[in-house]
Design a protein around this motif. Sequence first.
Motif, short mmCIF file in Angstrom:
data_model
loop_
_atom_site.label_atom_id
_atom_site.label_comp_id
_atom_site.label_asym_id
_atom_site.label_seq_id
_atom_site.Cartn_x
_atom_site.Cartn_y
_atom_site.Cartn_z
N PRO A 38 -3.49 -11.38 -15.45
CA PRO A 38 -3.71 -10.09 -14.78
C PRO A 38 -2.52 -9.15 -14.86
O PRO A 38 -2.70 -7.95 -15.01
CB PRO A 38 -4.00 -10.52 -13.32
N TRP A 39 -1.30 -9.66 -14.75
CA TRP A 39 -0.13 -8.77 -14.82
C TRP A 39 0.17 -8.33 -16.25
O TRP A 39 1.01 -7.46 -16.47
CB TRP A 39 1.09 -9.48 -14.23
N GLY A 40 -0.48 -8.93 -17.23
CA GLY A 40 -0.28 -8.50 -18.61
C GLY A 40 -1.29 -7.46 -19.04
O GLY A 40 -1.07 -6.78 -20.05
N ALA A 41 -2.39 -7.32 -18.31
CA ALA A 41 -3.40 -6.33 -18.65
C ALA A 41 -3.00 -4.95 -18.11
O ALA A 41 -2.28 -4.86 -17.10
CB ALA A 41 -4.75 -6.74 -18.05
N PRO A 42 -3.40 -3.89 -18.75
CA PRO A 42 -3.06 -2.55 -18.24
C PRO A 42 -3.73 -2.31 -16.89
O PRO A 42 -4.87 -2.71 -16.66
CB PRO A 42 -3.62 -1.61 -19.31
N TRP A 98 -8.79 -16.49 -19.55
CA TRP A 98 -7.41 -16.64 -19.05
C TRP A 98 -7.02 -18.11 -19.05
O TRP A 98 -5.90 -18.49 -19.43
CB TRP A 98 -7.30 -16.02 -17.66
N THR A 99 -7.93 -18.97 -18.64
CA THR A 99 -7.63 -20.40 -18.58
C THR A 99 -7.33 -20.95 -19.97
O THR A 99 -6.41 -21.76 -20.14
CB THR A 99 -8.82 -21.16 -17.96
N CYS A 125 -10.36 -6.86 -11.64
CA CYS A 125 -11.47 -7.77 -11.34
C CYS A 125 -11.64 -8.74 -12.52
O CYS A 125 -11.89 -8.31 -13.65
CB CYS A 125 -12.76 -6.98 -11.12
N LEU A 126 -11.51 -10.04 -12.22
CA LEU A 126 -11.71 -11.08 -13.23
C LEU A 126 -12.95 -11.88 -12.86
O LEU A 126 -12.96 -12.63 -11.88
CB LEU A 126 -10.50 -12.02 -13.29
N ALA A 171 1.73 -5.14 -2.97
CA ALA A 171 1.39 -5.63 -4.30
C ALA A 171 1.66 -4.55 -5.35
O ALA A 171 1.35 -3.38 -5.15
CB ALA A 171 -0.07 -6.05 -4.35
N HIS A 172 2.26 -4.99 -6.44
CA HIS A 172 2.33 -4.15 -7.64
C HIS A 172 1.12 -4.43 -8.54
O HIS A 172 0.68 -3.55 -9.28
CB HIS A 172 3.62 -4.44 -8.43
N VAL A 173 0.65 -5.69 -8.50
CA VAL A 173 -0.53 -6.09 -9.26
C VAL A 173 -1.47 -6.78 -8.28
O VAL A 173 -1.11 -7.82 -7.70
CB VAL A 173 -0.18 -7.04 -10.43
N ALA A 174 -2.65 -6.22 -8.08
CA ALA A 174 -3.66 -6.80 -7.20
C ALA A 174 -4.86 -7.20 -8.05
O ALA A 174 -5.37 -6.39 -8.83
CB ALA A 174 -4.07 -5.81 -6.11
N ALA A 175 -5.30 -8.44 -7.88
CA ALA A 175 -6.40 -8.96 -8.69
C ALA A 175 -7.31 -9.80 -7.83
O ALA A 175 -6.85 -10.55 -6.95
CB ALA A 175 -5.87 -9.78 -9.86
N LEU A 176 -8.62 -9.69 -8.07
CA LEU A 176 -9.60 -10.54 -7.41
C LEU A 176 -10.26 -11.38 -8.51
O LEU A 176 -10.83 -10.84 -9.45
CB LEU A 176 -10.64 -9.71 -6.66
#
Length: 261
Positions: free
Chosen positions: A254-258, A246-247, A237-238, A211-216
Amino acid sequence: MTTTPGERIPATGRRRRFDLHSTAMQFGLLAVLVLMLGLVARVAAGAIGRRPGWIAVLALLAVFVLLAVRRRRRRRRSVAQLARTTADALDLATETAMDELETEPAPATDPAASDLPASAPEPTVALPPLPDYDAMDADEFEQAVAALCERDGCTGVEVVGGAGDLGADVLAVAPDGRRVVVQCKRYSTTNKVGSQDLQRFGGTCFTVHDAHVAALVTTSDFTAPALEYAEQCGILCLDREALLAWTLGAALPPWGAPAPA
């Protein structure tokens, strides 16, 4: 023929007595009337082109003058009566002229513009209904998160959650080409995501899924130790509030956030 002193010769006709004062007054009134008529005609000549109502004023004044002259020929009238009639005619003409000047002409309307249909009101864009994440089961929640990724420009979106998923529920490729790995936790509001959940996800998201971007993403919240571990490992973490933002499009995906430091 001789006449006696007591006899009178009957008059053959009655001569009108000449009154110099009355004659002078009549000529003076006529002169004033002529001057007033000339003044009215001069003013009306300049405004008759843009004020058609002046035609009615002049016609009314002419009628009054003709009636005065005609009635004077029929019977002798006093100087005071002639002056009163003339003054009334001038007052009425002046009042009509002032009313005409105070009345603004109606603006010209464009016939072509009147034929145009009235502009229809702009349609109101209806926002899609907010998904009821609490009513979804785990599989439906994973599908909903995958739909958000696809909506925001991801390609190759896959739902891989289930037995043997190795901590990944949704896989996608961000618009900039980075690989996105998402784990979904459809928890109740009283059940927070703990540090053990983060540790299991952190052990596979980078080493196994590259993963380049990992989000839970969760419908609940995170414990303090879980947030601390996620910050150390670089996992986004969202919580429930961030998911709703986001919805609704009020927050970046998530991939747009730093990425965490």
